[in-house]
Design a protein around this motif. Structure first.
Motif, mmCIF file in Angstrom:
data_model
loop_
_atom_site.group_PDB
_atom_site.id
_atom_site.type_symbol
_atom_site.label_atom_id
_atom_site.label_comp_id
_atom_site.label_asym_id
_atom_site.label_seq_id
_atom_site.Cartn_x
_atom_site.Cartn_y
_atom_site.Cartn_z
ATOM 1 N N VAL A 41 -7.546 0.794 -2.927
ATOM 2 C CA VAL A 41 -7.769 2.508 -3.104
ATOM 3 C C VAL A 41 -6.403 3.138 -3.351
ATOM 4 O O VAL A 41 -6.253 4.398 -3.642
ATOM 5 C CB VAL A 41 -8.337 3.136 -1.810
ATOM 6 C CG1 VAL A 41 -9.701 2.287 -1.918
ATOM 7 C CG2 VAL A 41 -7.776 2.916 -0.615
ATOM 8 N N ALA A 42 -5.132 2.511 -2.956
ATOM 9 C CA ALA A 42 -3.961 3.304 -3.101
ATOM 10 C C ALA A 42 -3.386 3.157 -4.754
ATOM 11 O O ALA A 42 -2.635 3.979 -5.056
ATOM 12 C CB ALA A 42 -2.926 2.716 -2.392
ATOM 13 N N CYS A 43 -4.191 2.435 -5.376
ATOM 14 C CA CYS A 43 -3.828 2.363 -6.951
ATOM 15 C C CYS A 43 -4.925 3.260 -7.950
ATOM 16 O O CYS A 43 -5.897 3.507 -7.197
ATOM 17 C CB CYS A 43 -3.915 0.777 -7.287
ATOM 18 S SG CYS A 43 -2.972 -0.275 -6.605
ATOM 19 N N THR A 79 0.735 -1.159 -0.030
ATOM 20 C CA THR A 79 0.014 -0.047 -0.125
ATOM 21 C C THR A 79 0.806 1.223 0.049
ATOM 22 O O THR A 79 0.654 2.142 -0.797
ATOM 23 C CB THR A 79 -0.943 0.020 1.105
ATOM 24 O OG1 THR A 79 -1.739 -0.977 1.340
ATOM 25 C CG2 THR A 79 -1.838 1.179 1.238
ATOM 26 N N ARG A 80 1.790 1.427 0.730
ATOM 27 C CA ARG A 80 2.559 2.402 1.150
ATOM 28 C C ARG A 80 3.579 2.703 -0.402
ATOM 29 O O ARG A 80 3.799 3.972 -0.738
ATOM 30 C CB ARG A 80 3.625 2.481 2.123
ATOM 31 C CG ARG A 80 4.523 3.659 2.474
ATOM 32 C CD ARG A 80 3.711 4.818 2.807
ATOM 33 N NE ARG A 80 4.277 6.116 2.972
ATOM 34 C CZ ARG A 80 4.330 6.968 1.829
ATOM 35 N NH1 ARG A 80 3.834 6.702 0.697
ATOM 36 N NH2 ARG A 80 5.013 8.094 2.193
ATOM 37 N N LEU A 127 1.399 6.591 -12.825
ATOM 38 C CA LEU A 127 0.153 5.563 -13.085
ATOM 39 C C LEU A 127 0.668 4.397 -12.261
ATOM 40 O O LEU A 127 1.445 3.631 -12.422
ATOM 41 C CB LEU A 127 -0.144 5.480 -14.569
ATOM 42 C CG LEU A 127 -1.294 4.359 -14.804
ATOM 43 C CD1 LEU A 127 -2.747 4.910 -14.320
ATOM 44 C CD2 LEU A 127 -1.452 3.916 -16.160
ATOM 45 N N VAL A 128 -0.646 3.887 -11.326
ATOM 46 C CA VAL A 128 -0.319 2.738 -10.700
ATOM 47 C C VAL A 128 -1.310 1.702 -10.935
ATOM 48 O O VAL A 128 -2.683 2.154 -10.630
ATOM 49 C CB VAL A 128 0.172 2.923 -9.064
ATOM 50 C CG1 VAL A 128 0.250 1.582 -8.237
ATOM 51 C CG2 VAL A 128 1.229 3.894 -8.971
ATOM 52 N N VAL A 129 -1.235 0.931 -11.603
ATOM 53 C CA VAL A 129 -2.443 -0.351 -11.583
ATOM 54 C C VAL A 129 -1.886 -1.489 -10.805
ATOM 55 O O VAL A 129 -0.849 -1.931 -10.769
ATOM 56 C CB VAL A 129 -2.280 -0.805 -13.065
ATOM 57 C CG1 VAL A 129 -3.478 -1.778 -13.235
ATOM 58 C CG2 VAL A 129 -2.327 0.576 -14.055
ATOM 59 N N GLY A 130 -3.074 -2.109 -10.132
ATOM 60 C CA GLY A 130 -2.905 -3.246 -9.177
ATOM 61 C C GLY A 130 -3.703 -4.359 -9.578
ATOM 62 O O GLY A 130 -5.027 -4.081 -10.237
ATOM 63 N N ILE A 131 -2.952 -5.471 -9.677
ATOM 64 C CA ILE A 131 -3.639 -6.510 -9.901
ATOM 65 C C ILE A 131 -3.648 -7.697 -8.962
ATOM 66 O O ILE A 131 -2.570 -7.933 -8.455
ATOM 67 C CB ILE A 131 -3.210 -7.324 -11.284
ATOM 68 C CG1 ILE A 131 -3.351 -6.573 -12.361
ATOM 69 C CG2 ILE A 131 -3.744 -8.877 -11.557
ATOM 70 C CD1 ILE A 131 -2.718 -6.941 -13.839
#
Length: 230
Positions: free
Chosen positions: A109-111, A82-83, A94-98
């Motif tokens: 929500v951090a992504c 998260t951090r 741009l940060v994408v999470g999978i």
């Protein structure tokens, strides 16, 4: 996952972290060769400590400061990242999470955008097959992905987003609605509810929304507008 990432940009650095001396990860080798993913060896120095997470975070910061990329995709269901996601976004990335649906909300929500592994590659109403591992392997097990229910919370989110973008007559451009939905709820994806795109999801809720499709002259493109029903 790489197909999903390709929709957002070109993956130039592809790394996967783990202790590759363990036999439990040997099954990854064909996929790594096929997709040119670089395995990063990280020994488990101490039981109970995840050195792999630390190595991934250090490398991510090194790549950030190299200024060679425009964004990051973090594939994990671990809230420990998260951090890292927050720090990368603070730097304009741009940060994408999978990850899996069990992923803790703080990481989601951090992504900028979060995609659930369970929906990748699935089409509406299409079951997935898993091979049985017991002695009765002649009959494959069938696992059907159950879409999330379209509930009042979703409808409220859609209505509020349309109101935020609506003109004086109450109409909002659907493409802009989709963009704002993602900013409000990074894990929003119409596939979570069994629809391949936002348009058929909205059309299925015709008791709540009106749709207006306008063809662009001399093209095959349609501009779609949506309005809340009173």
């Amino acid at each position: 996952m790489l197909d999903e990432i390709a929709k957002l940009g070109i993956p130039t650095i592809k790394r996967i972290y783990g202790d590759w001396t363990k036999p439990t990860v040997s099954g990854w080798k064909p996929a790594l060769l096929k997709h040119a993913i670089t395995p990063i060896q990280q020994y488990s120095y101490t039981t109970g400590k995840n050195a792999t997470d630390s190595a991934m975070i250090i490398d991510a910061m090194d790549i950030l400061h190299s200024q060679k990329v425009d964004g990051f995709c973090l594939v994990s269901s671990d809230s420990d990242f998260t951090r890292l996601a927050i720090r990368l976004r603070e730097s304009g990335m741009l940060v994408v999470g999978i990850g899996e649906k069990k992923t803790p909300n703080p990481f989601i929500v951090a992504c900028d955008k979060f995609i659930y592994i369970e929906i990748i590659g699935l089409t509406q109403s299409k079951p997935t097959e898993t091979i049985a591992t017991n002695n009765q392997a002649s009959q494959p097990n069938i696992t059907v992905q159950t879409p999330d229910p379209v509930n009042e919370e979703l409808i409220k989110l859609l209505k509020g987003t349309i109101d935020d973008l609506a003109d004086d007559n109450g109409w909002a451009f659907l493409a802009e609605v989709g963009g704002l939905l993602m900013k409000k709820k990074p894990d929003f994806d119409s596939r979570n509810y069994g629809f391949p795109k936002l348009t058929p999801l909205i059309k299925s809720l015709n008791t709540h929304f009106d749709i207006d499709e306008k063809e662009v002259e001399n093209t095959h493109i349609k501009h779609i507008y949506v309005k809340n029903r009173e």
